[in-house]
Design an enzyme around this catalytic site. Structure first.
Site, PDB file in Angstrom:
ATOM      1  N   THR A 107       0.812  -1.214   0.000  1.00 47.25           N
ATOM      2  CA  THR A 107       0.000   0.000   0.000  1.00 47.25           C
ATOM      3  C   THR A 107       0.846   1.263   0.000  1.00 47.25           C
ATOM      4  OG1 THR A 107      -0.115   0.117   2.421  1.00 47.25           O
ATOM      5  CG2 THR A 107      -1.830  -1.154   1.291  1.00 47.25           C
ATOM      6  N   ALA A 109       2.328   2.736   2.408  1.00 45.25           N
ATOM      7  CA  ALA A 109       2.215   3.546   3.623  1.00 45.25           C
ATOM      8  C   ALA A 109       3.541   3.534   4.375  1.00 45.25           C
ATOM      9  CB  ALA A 109       1.095   3.015   4.507  1.00 45.25           C
ATOM     10  N   HIS A 425       2.493  -8.042   7.757  1.00 45.71           N
ATOM     11  CA  HIS A 425       3.523  -7.230   8.404  1.00 45.71           C
ATOM     12  C   HIS A 425       4.358  -8.077   9.371  1.00 45.71           C
ATOM     13  CE1 HIS A 425       1.001  -3.284   7.791  1.00 45.71           C
ATOM     14  NE2 HIS A 425       1.455  -3.795   6.667  1.00 45.71           N
TER      15      HIS A 425
END
Length: 502
Positions: A107, A109, A425
């Site tokens: 993404t 981010a 993650h």
């Protein structure tokens, strides 16, 4: 792809994701005579190598690239571009196998860690320098969605709910993203092609795709090279190297070390998977009606994402021990609503990540008999939520509900917990530490204990319970480790010159 052209390199990097590419870039820039080999078990998905699939304008070509990243058939597809591992305790655990690694699918981010997310064994001033360098390498900006018509309203409503009592640096802000805004307001998403920069096309750097590292070779406490296999032909070869960096993600980096007989006590342990709560909200009609909306498109004709509600960040704090991100649906990796059934930009996705209660019992282990689709030791995951995790999950669920109520009309019954492993993650399995006391795999410069010339990289190096997206932190740690690797390469070169002169 055939096997590497040479049989000897100064540095071999195993894994071409964001952190492996960081090592390549730093050594390339600081050691002008070094020869570097970058290995990946997966294929190149396009040109430039390591580019983000969101930059592929054609839907069919993008889907084909995502399928190619799933690995050998038969695959168990997970989120687009990933392959499920099929581990019962972490059912959504998945990996990507392609040049660029997860950096081709993420993404983008890039929040900075705060409060207890900071890494205690790395001095704050040093870590801040490394984070700044990581932002440079990734082309991070907080202004990517400045033209998004709903973004200001979304942040104002989030700020009204969450900013009270927070320090200025931890208030609701636009999410820092690894993207570059085009003149027309659309975006180019950073993959590892951006990190590699000129190194990707220089003759001193060879990128070998579909080339699997079987083992790191070592003798008398020092690395000597790697053993590799051409995934297509099955041909194997030995590659000599002065230094090796294993950056094959938090699940496969310890797998490579295990297969190599390099097995520190902490290898695979302290696994951190961030529990993730998600929800979707429809913005109020008056907000949508009065905003200068886009022309009904969710993707620009030439690729990229059209700004709508952007991506907002609710940072982790001691009082709010979760990391929140609120994003327009086409920027979200989780499908929460049918975008085509509503006005573009009117629905936003909410995702809150929790900091896992880290224990040595949460771990990955490897079989000495069974193998995976690549012929490597089969991975098993042992992971559970502690009572503290369950409390944190409930707290995050309440925070997401409050955020949803502040933004508009929630869709569905309530915020829900995604299956374990959904965050992608994974951290901690090759964690760093200040001393070799059995609780870490590497030192604070990512050098594996008791094996000279061996570095590890990736999210697995992060030793701390974090809730924020980990890529910026892991790239920062890779830049830090690359500084030590540069010194090592220079010292080896100087020793070689001295020996020749003698």
């Amino acid at each position: 792809m055939s096997l590497p052209l040479s049989c000897a390199y100064d540095v071999v990097v195993v894994g071409s994701g964001p952190t492996g590419s960081t090592y390549v870039r730093e050594v390339f820039e600081q050691c002008p005579d070094a020869r570097i080999l970058l290995l990946d078990a997966g294929p190149k998905l396009g040109d430039p190598p390591g580019g983000h699939v969101k930059n592929i304008a054609d839907d069919d070509l993008r889907a084909r690239a995502q399928r190619a990243a799933e690995g050998p058939a038969p695959a168990r597809p997970g989120r687009p571009g990933t392959r499920l591992l099929g581990t019962p305790q972490l059912p959504a655990a998945a990996v990507s196998t392609n040049v660029g690694g997860m950096g081709a699918h993420w993404t983008a981010a890039c929040p900075r860690p705060g409060d207890s997310e900071r890494i205690a064994c790395v001095p704050d001033d040093a870590m801040d320098r490394h984070l700044t360098r990581a932002e440079e390498l990734l082309h991070v900006t907080s202004h990517a969605f400045d033209r998004a018509p709903f973004a200001d309203v979304v942040r104002q409503r989030l700020s009204a709910r969450f900013d009270r009592g927070r320090p200025l640096a931890r208030r609701v802000v636009p999410m820092p993203l690894a993207v570059t805004a085009r003149a027309d307001g659309t975006h180019t998403w950073s993959g590892t092609d951006v990190i590699l920069g000129p190194a990707a096309r220089d003759s001193r750097v060879e990128i070998a795709d579909s080339c699997l590292c079987l083992r790191v070779l070592h003798d008398a406490g020092a690395v000597t090279g790697v053993s590799v296999r051409d995934v297509g032909t099955g041909q194997e070869a030995t590659i000599a190297a002065s230094a090796v960096v294993v950056a094959a993600d938090a699940l496969r980096t310890p797998q490579v070390l295990h297969a190599s007989g390099i097995r520190p006590a902490a290898l695979g342990r302290y696994l951190n998977d961030q529990p993730q709560i998600v929800h979707a909200v429809r913005l109020p009609d008056d907000v949508v009606a009065t905003a200068d909306t886009v022309t009904g498109r969710t993707r620009a004709e030439e690729g990229g994402i059209v700004p709508q509600s952007g991506v907002s960040w609710v940072p982790f704090t001691a009082a709010h021990p979760f990391h929140g991100q609120v994003m327009q649906l086409d920027a979200s990796p989780v499908a929460l609503a049918d975008e085509d059934a509503v006005r573009p930009g009117s629905i936003v996705g909410l995702g809150w990540f929790c900091a896992k209660d880290i224990t040595a019992e949460d771990r990955v282990t490897f079989s000495d008999t069974a193998t995976d689709a690549f012929g490597m030791p089969e991975i098993a995951v042992h992971c559970r939520y502690t009572d503290r995790d369950l409390d944190s999950i409930e707290g995050a669920r309440k925070a997401v509900a409050e955020a949803g109520a502040a933004l508009g009309t929630p869709l569905g019954e309530a915020p829900f917990l995604l299956p374990a492993g959904s965050s992608l993650h994974y951290q901690g399995t090759t964690r760093m530490g200040a001393v070799d006391d059995g609780t870490s795999v590497c030192d604070t410069f990512s050098r594996v204990w008791n094996t000279r010339g061996l570095w590890v990289a990736g999210n697995g190096v992060i030793p701390t319970a974090t809730a924020c997206n980990p890529t910026l932190t892991s790239v920062a740690l890779a830049s830090r480790g690359a500084g030590a690797l540069v010194e090592y390469v220079r010292d080896r070169a100087a020793t070689a010159v001295g020996s020749t002169a003698a």
